[in-house]
Design a protein around this motif. Sequence first.
Motif, short mmCIF file in Angstrom:
data_model
loop_
_atom_site.label_atom_id
_atom_site.label_comp_id
_atom_site.label_asym_id
_atom_site.label_seq_id
_atom_site.Cartn_x
_atom_site.Cartn_y
_atom_site.Cartn_z
N GLU A 174 0.84 -1.13 0.08
CA GLU A 174 0.15 -0.01 0.12
C GLU A 174 0.80 1.31 -0.07
O GLU A 174 0.61 2.34 -0.73
CB GLU A 174 -0.84 -0.01 1.09
CG GLU A 174 -1.87 1.16 1.25
CD GLU A 174 -2.67 0.82 2.43
OE1 GLU A 174 -3.51 2.10 2.71
OE2 GLU A 174 -2.85 -0.26 2.90
N ALA A 175 1.85 1.26 0.80
CA ALA A 175 2.76 2.30 0.94
C ALA A 175 3.42 2.56 -0.64
O ALA A 175 3.63 3.68 -0.90
CB ALA A 175 4.00 2.30 1.76
N ASP A 176 3.90 1.72 -1.28
CA ASP A 176 4.33 1.63 -2.69
C ASP A 176 3.40 2.13 -3.63
O ASP A 176 3.74 3.34 -4.43
CB ASP A 176 4.88 0.36 -3.08
CG ASP A 176 5.96 -0.24 -2.28
OD1 ASP A 176 6.80 0.87 -1.80
OD2 ASP A 176 6.59 -1.36 -2.76
N ARG A 177 2.24 2.05 -3.42
CA ARG A 177 1.22 2.46 -4.48
C ARG A 177 0.84 3.71 -4.00
O ARG A 177 0.97 4.78 -5.01
CB ARG A 177 -0.31 1.51 -4.23
CG ARG A 177 -0.19 0.21 -4.68
CD ARG A 177 -1.60 -0.41 -4.88
NE ARG A 177 -2.33 -0.40 -3.71
CZ ARG A 177 -2.22 -1.35 -2.84
NH1 ARG A 177 -1.46 -2.60 -3.03
NH2 ARG A 177 -3.15 -1.23 -1.69
N LEU A 178 0.87 4.35 -2.82
CA LEU A 178 0.61 5.78 -2.38
C LEU A 178 1.78 6.56 -2.89
O LEU A 178 1.64 7.63 -3.40
CB LEU A 178 0.56 5.82 -0.85
CG LEU A 178 -0.77 5.69 -0.11
CD1 LEU A 178 -0.62 5.79 1.39
CD2 LEU A 178 -1.50 7.07 -0.72
N LEU A 179 3.17 5.81 -2.73
CA LEU A 179 4.31 6.65 -3.29
C LEU A 179 4.09 6.93 -5.02
O LEU A 179 4.39 7.92 -5.34
CB LEU A 179 5.61 6.03 -3.00
CG LEU A 179 6.76 6.61 -3.22
CD1 LEU A 179 7.04 7.84 -2.61
CD2 LEU A 179 8.04 5.84 -2.84
N ARG A 180 3.89 5.85 -5.49
CA ARG A 180 3.40 5.99 -6.78
C ARG A 180 2.52 7.03 -7.13
O ARG A 180 2.70 7.86 -8.12
CB ARG A 180 3.17 4.73 -7.55
CG ARG A 180 3.36 4.63 -9.04
CD ARG A 180 2.89 3.30 -9.73
NE ARG A 180 1.75 3.01 -9.54
CZ ARG A 180 1.44 2.01 -8.51
NH1 ARG A 180 2.42 1.16 -8.05
NH2 ARG A 180 0.07 1.39 -8.31
N LYS A 244 3.11 14.70 3.24
CA LYS A 244 3.86 14.05 4.05
C LYS A 244 5.28 13.84 3.48
O LYS A 244 6.32 14.08 4.26
CB LYS A 244 3.18 12.51 4.35
CG LYS A 244 2.16 12.51 5.30
CD LYS A 244 1.65 11.01 5.47
CE LYS A 244 0.63 11.06 6.58
NZ LYS A 244 0.13 9.53 6.79
N ILE A 245 5.38 13.57 2.19
CA ILE A 245 6.65 13.47 1.58
C ILE A 245 7.34 14.68 1.72
O ILE A 245 8.62 14.77 1.96
CB ILE A 245 6.55 12.79 -0.03
CG1 ILE A 245 6.26 11.59 -0.09
CG2 ILE A 245 7.99 13.25 -0.61
CD1 ILE A 245 5.72 10.85 -1.34
N MET A 246 6.44 15.55 1.20
CA MET A 246 7.45 16.96 1.47
C MET A 246 7.69 17.49 2.75
O MET A 246 9.06 18.11 2.80
CB MET A 246 6.29 18.10 0.94
CG MET A 246 6.05 18.08 -0.65
SD MET A 246 4.56 19.04 -0.96
CE MET A 246 5.31 20.69 -1.18
N ALA A 247 7.16 16.86 3.73
CA ALA A 247 7.30 17.29 5.19
C ALA A 247 8.32 16.03 5.72
O ALA A 247 8.77 16.13 6.95
CB ALA A 247 5.98 17.34 6.17
N ILE A 251 4.84 7.86 4.96
CA ILE A 251 3.55 7.82 4.21
C ILE A 251 2.61 6.64 4.70
O ILE A 251 1.35 6.70 4.59
CB ILE A 251 3.61 7.97 2.86
CG1 ILE A 251 4.29 6.82 2.38
CG2 ILE A 251 4.32 9.19 2.49
CD1 ILE A 251 4.39 6.73 0.93
N ALA A 252 3.24 5.79 5.24
CA ALA A 252 2.59 4.51 5.59
C ALA A 252 1.93 4.57 6.95
O ALA A 252 0.88 3.78 7.07
CB ALA A 252 3.62 3.25 5.75
N GLU A 253 2.32 5.58 7.87
CA GLU A 253 1.56 5.65 8.94
C GLU A 253 0.21 6.48 8.96
O GLU A 253 0.36 7.68 8.62
CB GLU A 253 2.83 6.23 10.09
CG GLU A 253 1.82 6.48 11.44
CD GLU A 253 1.42 5.26 12.16
OE1 GLU A 253 0.09 5.08 12.09
OE2 GLU A 253 2.38 4.25 12.42
#
Length: 574
Positions: A174-180, A244-247, A251-253
């Motif tokens: 799920e974290a990978d999908r969100l990152l993509r 979240k990535i910018m900060a 992202i998985a939490e």
Amino acid sequence: MSSLKERIVSVLLTRQLLKQEQLDQALAEVQKDGGSLQKLLVEKGFVKEADLLAALSEGLGIPPISLGRLKLDPNLKGLISRELASQYQVVPVSCIGHTLTVAMSDPLNVFALDTVAAMTGLTINPMLTTSKELREAIDQYYGTGVEETLRELVRKAETDSLEIIQEGGGGEDEADRLLRQTQEAPVVKFTDALLTKAVRMHASDVLIEPREKTVRVRYRVDGILQESQAPPKHLHNAIVSRIKIMAELNIAERRLPQDGHFNFRVDERGIDFRVSILPATFGGNVCLRILDKGEIKLDINTLGFDPGDLERLKDCARRPHGMILATGPTGSGKTTTLYSLLKMIDAPEKNIVTVEDPVEFELGGINQVNVRSEIGLSFAKALRSILRQDPDVIMVGEIRDTETADMAVKSALTGHLVLSTLHTNSAAGCVVRLINMGIEPFLLNSCVMAAVGQRLVRKICLKCLERYHPAKGVATRLGLVDDKGEPLALARGKGCRSCFQSGYAGREVIAEVLILTPEVRERVLKRAPERELEALARQQGMQMLREQGLLKVRQHITTLDEIFRTTSGDVVEA
């Protein structure tokens, strides 16, 4: 340097608006990194933009122009497109015959002048304006652009087949999908446009709040929340993850609250954003606090205090020891008031230390400590350590408990000047609250010099201000009548593009300043209630919040509606 630049620099040096060592430093940086000398002088704070404008005008013989006072001809949009205006920072003012008059902030940009001349086939007559006025004029003349971008992105996102990720248990996949998803164009563009719009609207906060089937986006401008264009629900998780990535958050939490910060550039300025993400029923609630260092003006003289109150506050701040308290609800400008007092008294011979949660703005020359409760660094513990750092002046971000109150009072009693905030509704309430927290009245009398109760009221937009006469009954009840008993002419804003149709632009302080005179100290010693302290202070000249507000209504600074919104209680008689 070219002869033109030499002429401008000569004006700045002659008028003592620029020091030679500052010029040498700026020239060295321009030679090393390139860029515009004028722009660098302003960015470094060596020269105020208004002073640079005057020097440019004198050095080049080009007249200045105030775009805020002009109504630009809409027919000229066909000559210079929005893209051309934004790229070369130029806006058309008038066209007479074969001569096009344009406003520019950098008339030394010969490439821009040549390009505009080639594109229009006209002779260009440049006039000078500030970069801020130019940006605002482009937004007003062509439309903000950001709002249109948001709408287009929403329309496109609603038809795109972007993979939908439900709130759930987490996991690597799920974290990978969100990152993509966060790297896809719609998410990046929408997030960037959202942040850009917030900065250009001078918002203090952005709220992104998921609902069951929708998402709500709101901006807090001048203390009031305004709803804005929202993304479709299926983009919410990706946008939150992008933030979240910018900060630099995980992202998985998505089960625990997260806090962070990041820097984002808007109109060639670095803007700090403080991030708070709270897990809610339908997804992560996001609150972005915007900390624009270019917007804050830490000058106690310009905050809006009554001249008499201002002098009394300054007198207290210049004393070697004692305590000054500021009170009011969240967002009432307490920290800005204390920062401004610190800046006023800052000097090389003084050691000034602050303890805050969190540090709002970095103050040059002042030592600032960030409270970190998760590792046990509380206000009280930080204050105890600060006292071993040989401070002259201490600012405590907020007195929240008895331990902090006790340490602050003891610091003021042992030869330090202490500034702090409390959450009460009035200035007199500060004293009563400290007594209720267990501080003995005789100790308060020995250290507290003044308590400030304040609010922020929105100022009427000067570009759409209109005058009117209130109803006679209302005017009579509020004392807003002339010698003949007729209602005074008041002011309000009609609403325009410049103020986003709100009728208001900017905010100003209204405050009640309680000075602990011998008579007031005597009542404090007897544990007098808040109302009794207020009554005595009013007899000695203290103005209540609503009295201050009505004075600003008379001065056409704000409106009756704004005063009734920010103050409570019965109408007081002057």
